[in-house]
Design a protein around this motif. Structure first.
Motif: not given
Length: 276
Positions: A74-75, A108-113
């Motif tokens: 994830r990281a 999704v990771q980029r969206m969360l950031t």
């Protein structure tokens, strides 16, 4: 290409070097003589020590747990194929069909950031918290997912009674309890034989007659958005909308909490942001 590109250490270095601090919501600090994330930055995002990252990259620790591998994936914002490769490099079998996935797609990771200023939590299909924003942790009085892995909302609700002590959902606790169990029933349809799923279900049956009774009713339905009143010791009762977002091909529950602009709740959230 490094000769050890397919070793665990080589993969970690290659994937670390392709990310910028801004990609994972960190500020770029100091002169950067090498490209990509520093080891301590990856460690902070993954919830492990920087020394642990050093040992992994140098081949001095070759058997990380599946939980650690999932956190590193994830990281590093790995896609599914890369995540499978990371598991195999660590000597582990990748999660297969019929198991609870902890994968969060890179998009999704980029969206969360980019949504880091909102209270936001990402849960696996068994309601284990995978990642959260700092404002989520502060609002709901919870440790970060990286600091205390394995936090499960259903266990917290029915066994530990911590979630209901912090927040009251509109419609009452009964409606909230039923919604959680019904959503978990949907997951059981495909992951009922996954030990990672079966173990907490057994724990819930053993320690919560309330859960066992609702489970026996057999209701299955997707978890819906709701309004909650969060009881916070610093800013008082915060009434917020908690919307549930889903992602195609990713069995996640993304809970995003918002308040109308200019409302008392919006002001309370702003005060909590300044306290972070």
């Amino acid at each position: 290409m490094p000769a050890d590109f397919h070793s665990l250490g080589g993969l970690l270095r290659a994937w670390r070097e392709r990310l910028l601090p801004s990609d994972v919501g960190l500020a770029s600090v100091g002169n950067r003589r090498t490209k990509g994330l520093r080891r301590e930055e990856l460690a902070a995002v993954a919830g492990v020590s920087s020394d642990y990252i050093v040992r992994l990259e140098q081949g001095r620790w070759l058997t990380p747990s599946a939980q650690i591998v999932a956190s590193l994936a994830r990281a590093l914002q790995l896609d599914r194929t890369e995540t499978e490769l990371l598991y195999r490099a660590a000597g582990l079998a990748p999660p297969g069909p019929g198991t609870i996935s902890q994968h969060i797609p890179p998009g999704v990771q980029r969206m969360l950031t980019r949504m880091a200023d909102l209270p936001l939590g990402v849960f696996a299909a068994d309601w284990t918290l995978l990642t959260s924003t700092r404002l989520w942790d502060v609002l709901f009085l919870r440790p970060a997912a990286g600091e205390v892995p394995g936090q499960n909302l259903v266990v917290d609700t029915f066994v530990n009674a911590t979630s209901t002590a912090v927040a009251d959902p509109d419609g009452g606790a009964d409606a909230f309890d039923r919604a959680l169990v019904a959503d978990l029933r949907r997951t059981a349809a495909y992951a009922g034989n996954d030990p990672a799923f079966a173990s907490p279900i057994a724990l819930l049956h053993e320690h919560s007659p309330r859960f066992a009774g609702l489970w026996a009713e057999g209701a299955a339905a997707a978890f819906r958005s709701l309004v909650q009143t969060v009881h916070h010791p610093l800013v008082g009762d915060v009434r917020i909308d908690c919307d549930t977002l889903t992602v195609p091909d990713a069995d996640l529950r993304i809970i995003v909490c918002t308040a109308a602009g200019g409302s008392t709740a919006a002001e309370q959230l702003a005060r909590l942001r300044t306290a972070i």
